[in-house]
Design an enzyme around this catalytic site. Structure first.
Site, PDB file in Angstrom:
ATOM      1  CG  ASP A 126      -2.182   0.850   0.943  1.00 30.78           C
ATOM      2  OD1 ASP A 126      -2.119   1.716   0.059  1.00 30.78           O
ATOM      3  OD2 ASP A 126      -3.194   0.684   1.643  1.00 30.78           O
TER       4      ASP A 126
HETATM    5  C1  BGC Z   1      -4.876   3.436  -0.138  1.00 26.06           C
HETATM    6  C2  BGC Z   1      -5.076   2.496  -1.311  1.00 26.06           C
HETATM    7  C3  BGC Z   1      -4.895   3.257  -2.604  1.00 26.06           C
HETATM    8  C4  BGC Z   1      -3.542   3.931  -2.607  1.00 26.06           C
HETATM    9  C5  BGC Z   1      -3.254   4.709  -3.862  1.00 26.06           C
HETATM   10  C6  BGC Z   1      -3.580   4.187  -0.246  1.00 26.06           C
HETATM   11  O1  BGC Z   1      -3.448   5.111   0.784  1.00 26.06           O
HETATM   12  O2  BGC Z   1      -4.926   2.713   1.070  1.00 26.06           O
HETATM   13  O3  BGC Z   1      -6.337   1.905  -1.270  1.00 26.06           O
HETATM   14  O4  BGC Z   1      -5.030   2.388  -3.686  1.00 26.06           O
HETATM   15  O5  BGC Z   1      -3.459   4.807  -1.494  1.00 26.06           O
HETATM   16  O6  BGC Z   1      -4.060   5.820  -3.949  1.00 26.06           O
END
Ligand code: BGC
Length: 751
Positions: A274
């Site tokens: 993530d």
């Molecule tokens: C989120 C993800 C997301 C990523 C990119 C993260 O903070 O938890 O779900 O895909 O950011 O935007």
């Protein structure tokens, strides 16, 4: 930094020149085998490929960073080897990119589809597949390679800020819905990233929090949806979650990312982290664990990979394996294949899909005295509530979508020819905060209107959990005042009150639902929201959505509420941990005890017979259905075939969701009184028409997870198969006999 980047770039260029001078051109991805490409890569190039390339200037061959403004992430290109940059876009409700770009009048709007919870509320994987096809097509036509969706964390507690991005409290419903979404998106030749793996059930300190969970709850609930989706639909990528599970960070867990994900379930794509902003994880451990791509990516991480290999903390074989897994996905991407994207997806066609999907995801919670549908277009409507004029089409955070236009409820009703009270329209224009409607004012509207519609709206999103306070889980004083006064004024004149709940998550309803004659739950329905809601209110479409989670009477009835952020002390809620600083030893901040184990949602409420406001799987229709001729037989390979005849016994046509629950025989293990094993939906049945719905499940699906032996066990004995209209409304039951107990071993524990 710039100097260091220039040095690396220089080194890469030099390497390229040497190849050219030797008259021995570097192997090109797609022409040479992946192994040949890997053996031609320098250590720095390998490191670079594993580190997302979005947060810093793209330093080989000029700048492409802004090619898709606001894209969530990209992978690095290595032009010398024919490796292109690839693009990763959010998210679960549609493509999330900037709608405008410098230097052009052209716009890049995307379709905001119904939020994930609403898609799951259709209980119609075929329809979810269609939505997936449309999302994938927008990704493809806007030049993206992987959609960072679906998000499938379990609705453990209604206050998780991101529940709208997630599907349900039940892992079978989650797994089947996710599989449909993944295959729909991937049918375009773009990938998905199934997220957030795993047990990421709160936003509060989501990057540091340790989810402490029993092996049984992990296997039966928190991993199960991922297992179904991975086995059935083969996502190209998986996103490891920020949080820890039982003391180990998900992105650093070999057991989670390799033993369970690959060795047990057969996953063959790559794993990305993530969007870790702090460097709180060890890169060598992550790569060894089976986490190939570091997102969003920082230049320092390239150096860290190189150093880890040089210092012997990361085996080159692990690095090569990670690179190979990345390249195996990259060769499948549209960018690699040179797809000429149009930047012009068919938004009008996708709006139609949104409308169809939302039509099936709207849930009719209450309909006393056939308040709905409003079939007479001359009905004069008094439309109350900010949400009636300014709908929340989706939730907040990375799951947002920049849509060109949202159809509001007032517009949807006007499109059907209804006349709305003009004074209310002008009062609510531009109003952002809910306003109290006095008894006197409500009486005026009750005099000149035939029916009242009151919209209650809620929004939530990434970063922050919701709270069990007035104005969030509970109605606030203004909303209560509004609802009470409108209800009294209209009821005093024999007129009806309809409440619309425009929310991404569960709210309290038990204390006020008597004030409404009808309650409609359109969730956050996407761009066509107002039209979709009007389709249901008018009866053009008969509602067929059902709840994917339990709606409790009180927040504290939910078993996990004691172990969810926001400490409950005595009778008052403390300010809440969002304002606290991180403390690894503090409950619900540093760690969260999943003390309730498997007793999540209906598993708890049905087994312990705790009253609820609306049960899991519940939803009304404008017609009624009977269930008859239930049959269950054992087919080949332990596959049970269950069928039931569903007949439309009412006066309008409609669709019915059939839920199949199983009650297990007495066992050494304590088990929920019933669990969902399969579900299906009829086609549109005319009055009097019948359809036999056939559902399947395996003997293995009947297993529970035995912690002592660390394996799945299906006990021998008599199981009851129920065909149900909700978790509390069993219509037909058939006993089946499992003659021999069976065991499915797993390879590891996450302890
Ligand atoms: C989120 C993800 C997301 C990523 C990119 C993260 O903070 O938890 O779900 O895909 O950011 O935007």
């Amino acid at each position: 930094m710039k100097i260091r980047i220039a040095t690396i770039a220089g080194a890469v260029l030099m390497a390229g020149m040497l190849h050219a001078q030797n008259n021995n051109p570097a192997p090109q991805l797609g022409k040479a085998s992946i192994d040949e490409v890997i053996s031609a890569m320098t250590l720095e190039e390998k490191a670079k490929l594993l580190v997302g390339d979005h947060e810093f200037d793209y330093y080989v061959n000029g700048t492409v960073k802004d090619e898709i403004p606001d894209i969530a992430g990209t992978s690095a290109a290595i032009p010398r080897l024919g490796i292109p940059v690839t693009y990763y876009t959010d998210g679960p409700a549609g493509v999330n990119i900037a709608p405008t770009r410098k230097g052009t009048d052209k716009t890049f709007y995307c379709t905001a589809f119904p939020v994930a919870t609403m898609l799951a509320s259709t209980w119609n994987p075929g329809l979810v597949h269609q939505v997936g096809e449309a999302i994938g097509n927008e990704a493809l036509e806007y030049g993206c390679d992987v959609v960072l969706a679906p998000a499938i964390n379990l609705h453990r507690n209604p206050l998780c800020g991101r529940n709208f991005e997630y599907y349900s409290e039940d892992p079978v419903l989650i797994g089947k819905t996710a599989s449909a979404m993944i295959s729909g998106i991937q049918s375009n030749g773009v990938g998905t990233s199934l997220k957030h793996f795993a047990a990421n059930n709160q936003e509060t300190f989501r990057r540091e929090n340790d989810s402490r969970i029993s092996q049984r709850a992990l296997r039966e609930l928190y991993l199960r949806g991922f297992e179904i989706a991975v086995r059935e639909s083969h996502p190209w990528t998986i996103m490891s979650a920020y949080n820890l599970i039982n003391g180990t960070a998900c992105s650093e867990s070999y057991k989670l990312l390799t033993t369970i994900l690959r060795d047990e379930w057969g996953f063959n794509g790559f794993v990305m982290t993530d969007w870790v902003r702090l460097q709180i994880r060890d890169i060598a451990t992550q790569i060894h664990a089976g986490n190939e791509m570091m997102m969003p990516g920082y230049p320092e991480q390239i150096d860290q990979v190189v150093a880890a290999v040089k210092e012997g903390r990361l085996a080159e074989a692990d690095l090569d394996l990670a690179v190979k897994r990345m390249l195996e996905v990259i060769v499948r991407t549209p960018r690699f294949k040179g797809y000429k994207f149009s930047n012009d997806p068919d938004l009008a066609a996708h709006a139609e899909i949104t409308r169809t999907a939302a039509n099936e995801g709207i849930i009719l919670l209450k309909n006393e005295g056939s308040t709905l549908p409003l079939s007479d277009k001359s009905t004069k409507i008094a439309l109350f509530g900010c949400g009636s004029y300014d709908l929340f089409a989706g939730g907040l955070g990375s799951g947002e979508v920049n849509a060109a236009k949202i159809v509001n409820i007032d517009e949807g009703l006007r499109n059907y020819g209804f006349s709305l009270n003009k004074e209310l329209e002008s009062i609510y224009q531009g109003m952002k905060q809910e306003i109290g409607i006095s008894p006197k004012y409500a009486a005026l509207r009750a005099e000149d209107s035939d029916v009242a519609i009151v919209t209650i709206r809620r929004n939530a999103g990434e970063y922050v959990d919701r709270r069990a306070i007035k104005g969030d889980f509970y109605l606030d004083d203004v909303e209560t005042y509004l609802l009470k006064n409108v209800s009294e004024a209209f009821h005093a004149r024999g007129k009806k009150v309809i409440v619309i709940l425009n929310t991404g998550g569960v709210i309290e309803t038990a204390s006020w639902k008597d004030l409404a004659d009808a309650i409609v739950l359109p969730w956050q329905p996407g761009v066509e929201g107002g039209n979709t809601i009007a389709d249901i209110l008018t009866g053009k479409v008969n509602p067929s959505g059902k709840l994917t989670m339990t709606w409790p009477v009180e927040y504290m009835d939910i078993p996990s509420s004691k172990n969810f952020p926001y400490d409950f002390e005595g009778n008052s809620w403390k300010a809440g941990p969002v304002r606290d600083s991180f403390d690894p030893n503090k409950r619900n901040i540093g760690f969260t005890e999943y003390e309730e184990g498997i007793w999540v949602g209906y598993r708890y409420f049905s087994t312990y017979k705790i009253p609820v406001s609306f049960p899991f799987g519940y939803g009304l229709s404008y017609t009624t259905f009977s269930y008859s001729e239930p049959k269950v037989r054992l087919g080949k390979k332990g596959l049970w075939e269950a069928s039931v005849k569903v007949t439309n016994t009412g006066s309008v046509s409609g669709k019915e969701v059939v839920e199949l629950y199983v009650t297990a025989p007495e066992s050494k293990m304590e088990k929920p009184v019933r669990e969902l094993k399969a579900f299906g939906k009829t086609g549109e049945l005319a009055p009097g028409e019948s359809q036999t719905v056939t559902l399947t499940f395996t003997t293995d699906d009947l297993a529970s997870f035995d912690e002592a032996r660390n394996c799945w066990v299906t006990d021998a004995g008599t199981y009851e198969v129920h065909f149900a209209a909700s978790s509390d409304d069993l219509r037909q039951s058939v006993p089946i006999k499992v003659r021999k107990s069976s065991v499915r071993t797993v390879l590891t524990k996450l302890d």
